[in-house]
Design an enzyme around this catalytic site. Structure first.
Site, mmCIF file in Angstrom:
data_model
loop_
_atom_site.group_PDB
_atom_site.id
_atom_site.type_symbol
_atom_site.label_atom_id
_atom_site.label_comp_id
_atom_site.label_asym_id
_atom_site.label_seq_id
_atom_site.Cartn_x
_atom_site.Cartn_y
_atom_site.Cartn_z
ATOM 1 N N SER A 64 5.089 4.848 9.267
ATOM 2 C CA SER A 64 3.760 4.267 9.476
ATOM 3 C C SER A 64 3.034 5.015 10.592
ATOM 4 C CB SER A 64 3.871 2.785 9.832
ATOM 5 O OG SER A 64 4.464 2.623 11.110
ATOM 6 N N HIS A 65 1.741 4.867 10.600
ATOM 7 C CA HIS A 65 0.915 5.555 11.603
ATOM 8 C C HIS A 65 1.366 5.234 13.027
ATOM 9 C CE1 HIS A 65 -2.593 7.434 13.386
ATOM 10 N NE2 HIS A 65 -2.733 6.354 14.130
#
Length: 110
Positions: A64-65
């Site tokens: 994920s970011h």
């Protein structure tokens, strides 16, 4: 049971702030804290610029970011603890993220 992703092998303890939009008006209070946020998109990159100590999210995974950004900034993080565990977090309590043993806990609630 949900298996969260741990970012870094660091061990840190700091008070946790469960993120709310009102904190956007005083970002300085976030410095040195572990920030808990349900999920965060690239618009939350400012958290790393203010000097947070750690990050906990309800959702997300190792790609994920926020996991990638935490890794880039060497900020200990627990990504994807699940909604139930996230809802059980107590605001402004000393919290530890232990990347070595892959555990996190709140002092008053061991």
């Amino acid at each position: 049971d949900i298996e969260p992703s741990f970012i870094t092998n660091k061990i840190i303890s700091a008070n946790i702030f469960i993120f709310s939009k009102k904190m956007l008006f005083n970002k300085e209070i976030l410095k040195g804290k572990i920030i808990a946020i349900v999920n965060a998109d690239p618009g939350f990159d400012f958290l790393f610029a203010v000097g947070i100590s750690g990050l906990i999210t309800a959702y997300g995974g190792p790609n994920s970011h926020m996991a990638i950004r935490a890794s880039e900034f060497s900020v200990p993080a627990v990504i994807g603890i699940g909604n139930d565990k996230f809802e059980s977090l107590v605001n402004n309590v000393l919290t530890t993220i232990d990347g070595q043993t892959r555990r996190w806990f709140q002092e008053a609630y061991r």
